[in-house]
Design a protein around this motif. Structure first.
Motif, PDB file in Angstrom:
ATOM      1  N   ALA A 258      -5.488   2.410  -5.262  1.00 22.05           N
ATOM      2  CA  ALA A 258      -6.916   1.768  -5.773  1.00 22.05           C
ATOM      3  C   ALA A 258      -7.039   0.390  -5.669  1.00 22.05           C
ATOM      4  O   ALA A 258      -7.961  -0.047  -5.393  1.00 22.05           O
ATOM      5  N   PHE A 259      -6.054  -0.416  -5.752  1.00 26.84           N
ATOM      6  CA  PHE A 259      -5.897  -1.801  -5.653  1.00 26.84           C
ATOM      7  C   PHE A 259      -5.561  -2.320  -3.998  1.00 26.84           C
ATOM      8  O   PHE A 259      -5.567  -3.530  -4.102  1.00 26.84           O
ATOM      9  N   PRO A 437      -6.661   5.283  11.264  1.00 25.65           N
ATOM     10  CA  PRO A 437      -7.237   5.269   9.990  1.00 25.65           C
ATOM     11  C   PRO A 437      -7.344   3.979   9.609  1.00 25.65           C
ATOM     12  O   PRO A 437      -6.246   3.057   9.475  1.00 25.65           O
ATOM     13  N   PRO A 438      -8.589   3.239   9.278  1.00 24.98           N
ATOM     14  CA  PRO A 438      -8.484   1.872   8.634  1.00 24.98           C
ATOM     15  C   PRO A 438      -7.826   1.897   7.409  1.00 24.98           C
ATOM     16  O   PRO A 438      -7.676   2.860   6.509  1.00 24.98           O
ATOM     17  N   ILE A 439      -7.611   0.487   6.723  1.00 24.24           N
ATOM     18  CA  ILE A 439      -6.796   0.426   5.793  1.00 24.24           C
ATOM     19  C   ILE A 439      -7.531   1.021   4.510  1.00 24.24           C
ATOM     20  O   ILE A 439      -6.803   1.552   3.573  1.00 24.24           O
ATOM     21  N   GLN A 440      -9.071   0.860   4.433  1.00 24.62           N
ATOM     22  CA  GLN A 440      -9.501   1.788   3.368  1.00 24.62           C
ATOM     23  C   GLN A 440      -9.199   2.993   3.250  1.00 24.62           C
ATOM     24  O   GLN A 440      -9.051   3.602   2.114  1.00 24.62           O
ATOM     25  N   ALA A 441      -9.187   4.014   4.363  1.00 20.04           N
ATOM     26  CA  ALA A 441      -8.781   5.313   4.494  1.00 20.04           C
ATOM     27  C   ALA A 441      -7.482   5.505   4.023  1.00 20.04           C
ATOM     28  O   ALA A 441      -7.223   6.412   2.960  1.00 20.04           O
ATOM     29  N   VAL A 442      -6.336   4.581   4.446  1.00 17.10           N
ATOM     30  CA  VAL A 442      -5.053   4.732   4.033  1.00 17.10           C
ATOM     31  C   VAL A 442      -5.001   4.537   2.558  1.00 17.10           C
ATOM     32  O   VAL A 442      -4.303   5.298   2.027  1.00 17.10           O
ATOM     33  N   PRO A 655     -10.997  -1.297  -2.775  1.00 22.13           N
ATOM     34  CA  PRO A 655     -10.372  -1.217  -1.573  1.00 22.13           C
ATOM     35  C   PRO A 655     -10.102   0.310  -0.961  1.00 22.13           C
ATOM     36  O   PRO A 655      -9.634   0.079   0.215  1.00 22.13           O
ATOM     37  N   PHE A 656     -10.309   1.294  -1.553  1.00 23.01           N
ATOM     38  CA  PHE A 656     -10.175   2.739  -1.035  1.00 23.01           C
ATOM     39  C   PHE A 656     -11.506   3.158  -0.775  1.00 23.01           C
ATOM     40  O   PHE A 656     -11.656   4.303  -0.341  1.00 23.01           O
ATOM     41  N   LEU A 657     -12.506   2.634  -0.531  1.00 24.31           N
ATOM     42  CA  LEU A 657     -13.851   2.908  -0.220  1.00 24.31           C
ATOM     43  C   LEU A 657     -14.189   2.441   1.066  1.00 24.31           C
ATOM     44  O   LEU A 657     -13.968   1.461   1.450  1.00 24.31           O
ATOM     45  N   THR A 661     -14.498  -4.498   2.576  1.00 24.59           N
ATOM     46  CA  THR A 661     -14.351  -5.359   3.851  1.00 24.59           C
ATOM     47  C   THR A 661     -12.804  -5.954   3.581  1.00 24.59           C
ATOM     48  O   THR A 661     -12.661  -6.637   2.664  1.00 24.59           O
ATOM     49  N   VAL A 662     -11.850  -5.679   4.598  1.00 26.81           N
ATOM     50  CA  VAL A 662     -10.726  -6.326   4.469  1.00 26.81           C
ATOM     51  C   VAL A 662     -10.671  -7.752   5.161  1.00 26.81           C
ATOM     52  O   VAL A 662     -11.113  -8.004   6.261  1.00 26.81           O
TER      53      VAL A 662
END
Length: 667
Positions: A258-259, A437-442, A655-657, A661-662
């Motif tokens: 989640a974070f 997979p982007p970091i959001q998907a991970v 961060p999980f949606l 933006t990373v």
């Protein structure tokens, strides 16, 4: 080209003349041109480049392209079609500047997927592909359920084993459905993780986790019923401790996703930490494996040998397999299906041998004999007595409690599970020809796994779930990557969990067959763990010293605690018990020591192997832009949500949606 073919190419191509083109004239290999779909219009064609090349949104008949074409110069057109409902092909039309077809070539790309991630096969095919995936993780479900039963003192309680098996299958199906739908979105099976249970086997040597019941109960006439009541009480007490500890570990797992702290975690934990920690898990798996195998070493080794032959010795051999298609009819094709289902075939082979030896009374019918457990009818009563329907529900074994020793094991297993899952995410994307997979998907995948761990704790499974690499391998073999198939797979496992007789049937598996499967699966598991050594500098004295000391001390401390249980007595029972349970876990002792040394002794990220964990996430965006993938990044977005919800302020902050933006360099 022959003169006859050149003459044919000088003619304008309309619908009737196109159908009259014969196979030898256009060099169509192993396909009929009439199989190309004709039910679409030229509107499917849209400009793709300045050179009047076109990208087809849907498969079209070639003469539709010719009618749409603005004659200028020779162009190349690409369209994907499916021949005979099965083979994915590339058909390329060479169009001259006068609108004539000069050549039609139909090629099949070796790595092309039959069904991509976002494709939806017909229901009957989806069901068939899902059942193919069902067969792969059955052994893992059974093995972990049996290990949980061993730990909670239910090794001889077949009804409890059946309940655990049904609950495990139900939760595996539910987690698979969630992961493929709202999690990372890739076709992944979420099954029970042995990393959560195997280290607990090492804790059985201390008194707090012993299954010995007071022998004085047998001195009176009611000893048998009293003993049974005490044993059931012990089982429920242990399951409740597993449940509460797993739920807390799952909460931490969820918060990590989640974070978005996965990147920071990867900087602390690398191969130097993971290798000794999981290797120590493997060094203790010999105990249950020996217990099952010793009932008949011949059967156990036969299962192991057949599995090795099918999966390794014949890995490059393609076995003949009957197939049927509408255009070609029945035929024999060559496939490596024996490799994909090596464990399943080995189980059926060993089960059949045990059935023959049971029928001929080679195995004794004496319950006090070890070989009795090798009989196929040794636990047949559970199949008769267990209900047809079993509905797993939260807190079915009582309200959860907490144990610091179990939690310490589960926390370490959580970290290992996260690292393993991240590797599986990228491996699955690669095999499906999808963007990394982007970091959001991970983060969302890790979040979903953690949430499922909490559910697993409430349901009393005693273990969390993790991605299964074996099912990813089946995708590579079958070329079916549709997540719809895995959603149906999840529903099938949930159905199996509700139909109690199915779980009871698996519990009747003869012990030596289960022992052979454990020898094969856990042997490969330990080898995979050791393969992480390739990422570190093995010429570094630093790395060798950390790994060696972690393994040695990870074995020494638990051995000392078991031999000297009073050495850790600090005067308070709860603290003493917690210290015993933590320090008797070799995986925790060795893993924590390796983590401390790896992060305090000077060493470069490359030397530690950390650079092999981070770049996959940091560089995935750049690699996606350069690579040509069969799928779009849309597979990682939550497109089923309404646009007004996706534009919500929170979607850009969590961060999980997908809209998060990373910041560059934050990982």
């Amino acid at each position: 080209m022959s003169g006859e073919k050149e003459e044919k190419n000088d003619k304008a191509v309309d619908g009737d003349e196109f159908e009259n083109i014969k196979e030898p004239e256009i060099e169509i290999e192993d396909a009929e041109l009439n199989a190309l779909p004709r039910n679409t219009s030229p509107d499917n064609v849209e400009s793709a480049t300045d050179n009047t090349k076109f990208e087809l949104k849907h498969p079209v008949h070639p003469h539709s392209i010719v009618e749409k074409l603005e004659a200028s110069e020779k162009d190349t057109f690409l369209t994907n079609n499916v021949l005979n409902g099965k083979d994915e092909i590339n058909s390329r039309l060479e169009i001259e500047n006068d609108g004539n077809v000069s050549e039609i070539i139909i090629e099949q790309e070796e790595d092309e997927m039959l069904y991509k991630v976002m494709d939806t096969p017909p229901f009957h095919l989806s069901l068939m592909y899902a059942f193919q995936q069902v067969l792969t993780p059955v052994a893992g479900n059974l093995t972990v359920s049996i290990l949980v039963a061993e730990f909670v003192c239910a090794s001889n309680d077949e009804l409890m084993k059946a309940k655990l098996m049904c609950t495990t299958m139900f939760m595996g199906g539910l987690c698979t459905l969630l992961q493929s739908s709202i999690g990372i979105g890739l076709p992944l099976y979420q099954g029970p993780s042995s990393a959560y249970i195997v280290p607990l086997i090492a804790m059985k040597g201390i008194k707090e986790w012993s299954c010995d019941i007071d022998a004085g109960l047998f001195l009176n006439g009611t000893s048998n019923s009293t003993y049974q009541m005490r044993l059931e009480e012990k089982q429920l007490q242990n399951l409740q401790m597993l449940s509460g500890s797993l739920a807390i570990a799952g909460l931490i797992h969820t918060l990590m996703g989640a974070f978005g702290i996965i990147g920071y975690l990867l900087r602390l934990i690398g191969p130097v930490t993971v290798v000794p920690s999981i290797t120590l898990i493997g060094l203790y798996i010999y105990k249950p494996a020996t217990r099952f195998s010793e009932t008949s070493w011949g059967i156990a080794l036969s299962v192991l040998s057949l599995g090795l032959i099918l999966s390794l010795y014949l890995a490059n051999w393609e076995s003949p397999f009957p197939a049927w298609s509408r255009n070609k009819g029945f035929r024999i094709v060559r496939t490596k299906i024996h490799k994909s289902f090596a464990i399943l075939i080995s189980i059926l082979f060993g089960w059949s041998l045990c059935a023959i030896l049971t029928t001929t009374d080679v195995f004794p019918n004496d319950p006090t004999s070890k070989q009795f457990q090798a009989r196929t009818d040794a636990r047949i009563d559970v199949l008769q007595n267990f209900n047809w329907f079993f509905f797993p529900y939260p807190f079915q074994f009582g309200l959860p409690t907490f144990s610091i020793g179990v939690f310490a094991n589960y926390f370490l297993a959580t970290i290992i599970s996260i690292l393993d899952s991240i590797g599986d995410y990228y491996a699955c994307a690669k095999i499906c020809r999808a963007p990394s997979p982007p970091i959001q998907a991970v983060n969302r995948g890790i979040f979903t796994e953690g949430f499922c761990s909490i559910l697993g704790g409430f349901m009393g499974t005693g273990h969390a779930t993790t991605t299964y690499g074996g099912n990813i391998g089946v995708i590579g073999m079958s070329k079916v990557a549709s997540r719809r198939v895995f959603q149906i797979l999840g529903l099938i496992f949930m159905f199996f969990g509700i139909i109690g007789k199915i779980g009871a049937l698996f519990i009747t598996l003869p012990y030596p067959v289960l022992g052979g499967v454990q020898l094969l699966s856990f042997g490969i598991f330990i080898g995979i763990v050791l393969s992480n050594l390739q990422y570190i500098d093995l010429n570094s004295t630093r790395n060798l010293a950390i790994i060696g000391m972690s393994l040695l001390i990870g074995l020494m401390i638990p051995y000392f605690v078991q031999r000297n249980p009073n050495a850790l007595d600090v005067g308070k029972q709860q603290i003493t018990s917690a210290l015993k349970m933590v320090l008797s876990n070799p995986s925790f002792v060795g893993g924590m020591l390796a983590l401390f040394l790896d992060n305090t002794i000077p060493g470069t990220l490359e030397e530690r192997g950390i650079t092999t964990w981070i770049p996959e996430i940091n560089q995935s965006e750049e690699m996606n832009n350069k690579a040509d993938f069969a799928e779009k990044k849309a597979i990682y977005s939550l497109e089923f949500l309404p646009k007004n919800i996706r534009k919500c302020f929170l979607f850009g902050k969590l961060p999980f949606l997908p809209e998060y933006t990373v910041r560059k360099g934050s990982i």
